[in-house]
Design an enzyme around this catalytic site. Structure first.
Site, PDB file in Angstrom:
ATOM      1  N   ASP A  46      32.822  64.836  75.848  1.00  0.00           N
ATOM      2  CA  ASP A  46      33.234  64.806  74.644  1.00  0.00           C
ATOM      3  C   ASP A  46      33.519  63.090  74.426  1.00  0.00           C
ATOM      4  OD1 ASP A  46      34.037  64.773  71.798  1.00  0.00           O
ATOM      5  OD2 ASP A  46      35.602  65.939  72.055  1.00  0.00           O
ATOM      6  N   ASP A  57      28.081  63.745  69.465  1.00  0.00           N
ATOM      7  CA  ASP A  57      29.191  63.030  70.666  1.00  0.00           C
ATOM      8  C   ASP A  57      29.736  64.261  71.387  1.00  0.00           C
ATOM      9  OD1 ASP A  57      30.348  64.440  68.302  1.00  0.00           O
ATOM     10  OD2 ASP A  57      32.205  62.882  68.300  1.00  0.00           O
ATOM     11  N   GLU A  58      28.961  65.322  71.458  1.00  0.00           N
ATOM     12  CA  GLU A  58      29.799  66.566  72.121  1.00  0.00           C
ATOM     13  C   GLU A  58      28.704  67.383  72.754  1.00  0.00           C
ATOM     14  OE1 GLU A  58      32.994  69.986  71.287  1.00  0.00           O
ATOM     15  OE2 GLU A  58      32.432  68.838  69.751  1.00  0.00           O
TER      16      GLU A  58
END
Length: 413
Positions: free
Chosen positions: A11, A99-100
């Site tokens: 993350d 983003d994860e």
């Protein structure tokens, strides 16, 4: 279920804000927020003052008087999304957002080393190649890996040993679990549950006060780290969306804002009907020359409220227009909400996890807005869609009546 810790959850930390600080060194170490009317992302310096994504800009400024707002460089967000680097280590990658992501590294230890070594290598590459901080959790299950990455923040690594995973898990606050927002956290606190360990030891009859039998069973299982879900490397994001062709009209707020509220009204109602709020909001703007631009943002928690969705979409469209100042005419607008949560109850409307958030369900304003949404839904179910509506949708709509409206049921824009 795996018996070794081979699941990674990576993350990027405060991604949008971290990118802005990377692009402009003058912003480093300062409290910043991406957005305007609604905070799309906040730096850790801003979070220290209580600023969170989804928060109204005015409230953010009250909490942090020295807060700097930036419009956002969405093209750079796409370019710097580090999740694609993980696929250099394993093909079993489940992307959650820009983003994860989750990854299973069980089959690549002979190439890159133990899972902890792979996680360290991923963090090193992201830091050296992109200049961004990233937190990684390593555990036996997806649920525990995600919790581990939260514990690792900011810019850290936590590896959970399977032999001591329950000892690690049970000491943590219950709000770190999936599905525990402010409302459910308050409900658990009312029966004396503040940690995951206390939840694990709570008898089933005590949990009956919480809404949703399926959600209760899910929480009870996760409290003991019973999570059989596998990595879905080819999973397509499910979403609900709508678009409207508006002819050729000026790229001005009095045009796009009523149309976006109209679209948000339709989408949010469908999400509430299915009890499936979503975390990622995307907009698409098509100009008169038929060129289209899509921008998205992933919030800290899923939403299904009409006004919040409309405000977030307005900020995204405003960012698109700022990036294309030469485009003077819009022909189509679209909104999509993806990464839908199936286990959230309707009673958990707007579980943003914000301190003193006016729109949070636990506050008077938040409860009133949630009640208003539900009341509107009930009236429409009985008397039809046109029986009632939001003033923010109706006001100004005569000047920007959609020429065409099409719903995109659970598919991408």
């Amino acid at each position: 279920m795996a018996t070794t810790a081979t699941i990674l959850h990576a993350d990027l930390d405060a991604f949008y804000a971290s990118v802005e600080q990377l692009l402009d060194p003058a912003l480093r170490g300062k409290p910043i927020a991406v957005g305007g009317g609604v905070v799309l992302a906040a730096s850790y310096e801003a979070k220290a003052f209580g600023v969170r994504s989804g928060m109204p800009g005015r409230q953010a400024r009250e909490l942090c008087p020295h807060l700097t707002f930036v419009d956002g460089h969405f093209k750079d967000y796409q370019r710097l999304g580090a999740i694609k680097l993980i696929s250099d280590f394993t093909p079993l990658v489940e992307r959650i957002s820009i983003d994860e992501a989750f990854a299973d590294v069980a089959g690549c230890a002979h190439l890159f080393g133990m899972p902890a070594e792979i996680a360290t290598a991923i963090r090193w590459r992201v830091r050296t190649e992109l200049g961004l901080p990233i937190s990684v959790g390593v555990a036996r299950t997806k649920h525990l890996a995600k919790i581990a990455s939260q514990v690792a923040k900011p810019d850290g690594l936590v590896v959970v040993d399977p032999d001591t995973e329950l000892e690690f898990l049970h000491q943590l606050p219950v709000e770190l679990m999936w599905g525990v927002g402010p409302v459910r956290k308050a409900g658990l606190a009312a029966i004396g549950v503040q940690t995951i360990g206390q939840l694990a030891k709570t008898p089933g009859w005590s949990l009956e006060r919480l809404p949703g039998p399926a959600a209760r069973e899910k929480l009870a299982a996760l409290a003991w780290n019973r999570d059989p879900r596998q990595i879905k490397s080819h999973q397509r994001a499910r979403s609900a969306g709508a678009q409207s062709a508006i002819g050729k009209k000026p790229a001005e707020e009095w045009v796009y804002r009523p149309t976006l509220f109209h679209l948000a009204d339709r989408i949010a109602a469908r999400l509430r009907a299915k009890s499936r709020p979503g975390r990622t909001v995307a907009v698409r703007v098509r100009f008169a020359n038929l060129n289209s631009v899509t921008r998205s943002v992933t919030l800290d928690a899923p939403i299904s409220a009409t006004l919040i969705l409309a405000e977030v979409a307005s900020d995204l469209v405003r960012a698109v227009l700022a990036e294309h100042p030469d485009e003077k005419t819009i022909s189509l607008l679209a909104i999509s909400v993806s990464h839908l949560e199936e286990h959230w109850d309707l009673a958990l409307e707007l579980p943003l996890g914000l301190q003193d958030e006016p729109r949070r369900p636990g506050t008077k304003i938040g409860m009133a807005r949630s009640a208003a949404d539900r009341a509107v839904d009930k009236i429409r179910d009985r008397f039809g869609w046109d029986a009632i509506g939001y003033g923010s949708v109706a006001l100004g709509i005569s000047r920007s009546v959609p020429d065409d409206f099409r719903e995109l049921a659970e598919k991408d824009l």
